[in-house]
Design a protein around this motif. Sequence first.
Motif, short mmCIF file in Angstrom:
data_model
loop_
_atom_site.label_atom_id
_atom_site.label_comp_id
_atom_site.label_asym_id
_atom_site.label_seq_id
_atom_site.Cartn_x
_atom_site.Cartn_y
_atom_site.Cartn_z
N THR A 1 2.73 6.40 -7.69
CA THR A 1 1.81 6.39 -7.60
C THR A 1 1.54 6.49 -9.21
O THR A 1 1.79 7.52 -10.04
CB THR A 1 1.27 7.82 -6.91
N LYS B 1 0.73 -1.27 0.15
CA LYS B 1 0.05 -0.04 -0.05
C LYS B 1 0.62 1.37 -0.24
O LYS B 1 0.58 2.40 -0.33
CB LYS B 1 -1.04 -0.67 1.27
N ASN C 1 0.02 3.94 -2.52
CA ASN C 1 -0.28 5.07 -2.16
C ASN C 1 0.46 6.56 -2.09
O ASN C 1 -0.17 7.32 -2.61
CB ASN C 1 -1.25 5.05 -0.94
N HIS C 2 1.62 6.05 -2.64
CA HIS C 2 3.57 7.00 -1.94
C HIS C 2 4.23 7.07 -2.45
O HIS C 2 5.01 8.56 -2.79
CB HIS C 2 3.11 7.10 -0.04
#
Length: 379
Positions: free
Chosen positions: A71, A63, A67-68
């Motif tokens: 992306t 994740k 997500n960071h």
Amino acid sequence: MQITITILLMAGIGAAIGGFTNYLAIKMLFKPYNPVFIGKWQLPFTPGLIPKRRGELADQMGKLVVNHLLTPASIKQKFMNEKFRTELTLLVQKQLSSFLRSEQTPEQLFEKMGITNAVEKTETQLDLLVENKYEQFMGKYRDKPLRDALPAEIIEKANSKIPLITLMILQKGISYFSSMDGYMRIQRMVDDFVRERNGMFGNMLQMLAGNINLADKIQPEIIKFLKSEGTADLITTLIKNEWEKLLEREAAFFEDQFEKEKLVGMAKRYVKKAVNAEKLYNTPVSELTAKYHDTIVDDIAPKMVAFGVNELSEKIETLMERLRIADIVKEQVSGFSVARLEEMVFSIIKSELKMITYLGALLGGIIGIVQGIIALLMN
């Protein structure tokens, strides 16, 4: 002296306890790798924190990456970066130029890809293509006039070529009848004509001609006739009329007249001759692309890169969803051995972990000194 020894002793003990405690805490992040049992009782804190929560760690890392770190926005921004585009274009141009200058033949490239007998396979596919195209064409136009089957451009071009065909026919005729072969042909025709009329008409012709050779009289008249504008118009008109008649014929007429197998066979031979797969596949790539090298490298390659980058940028979110990068990261991390994870973590923050151990010893030592002072004061 006794006070100093007491304080130093307390500081040493505190430092040892603080350093060892931090060192043990760091080691307990990973060790033991597996749970330890005494009988049926599992020792607390076994396995270590990271081995125990490896699944959760892998899930969170996946994740984190999606997500960071990796992306769609960050990748799109990279694609839009002018420097990246320039470097990518130069790389593609370099690799493409190297390939286009290769002395390898398409046949050799096919063999590297595990494709053998490329010529035979290509010709087989060409045969199937011709057969399919023929069936599609005849299925659509079998009961329609040829005019409907042929593109208007071809019909127009054929009409424009009729005067040239007429001119070619007349030139060939003039050239032939001006030659000795043509003269002898006229002579034989005259002799046959007179011989077939052995009656009064034949005798009269021989008497009127006397010692004159009729071929000498007829040859210039034939040539004069062929050079006449009226003759050209006549032949052009005849050809146009026949061409119009052909255009009004149904496609099935030609299939019946020339037979389907012969038509398809003729088309296959024409296509194979035009493609010439054997020559094509045995010619070096450098020779095949020599005329187009600069155009491909300087013009087409940059456009291909720009088009590809733009398309990827537009579809990067969908692509990343399809790739399921979070799942890939999770699977990779879950597949690592705990020893490998430990090695990776320590290789990154080894010095920081040592500093934590030293800091624990320092704090333990300070606490030991404070405790020693407090103990002395209380006594």
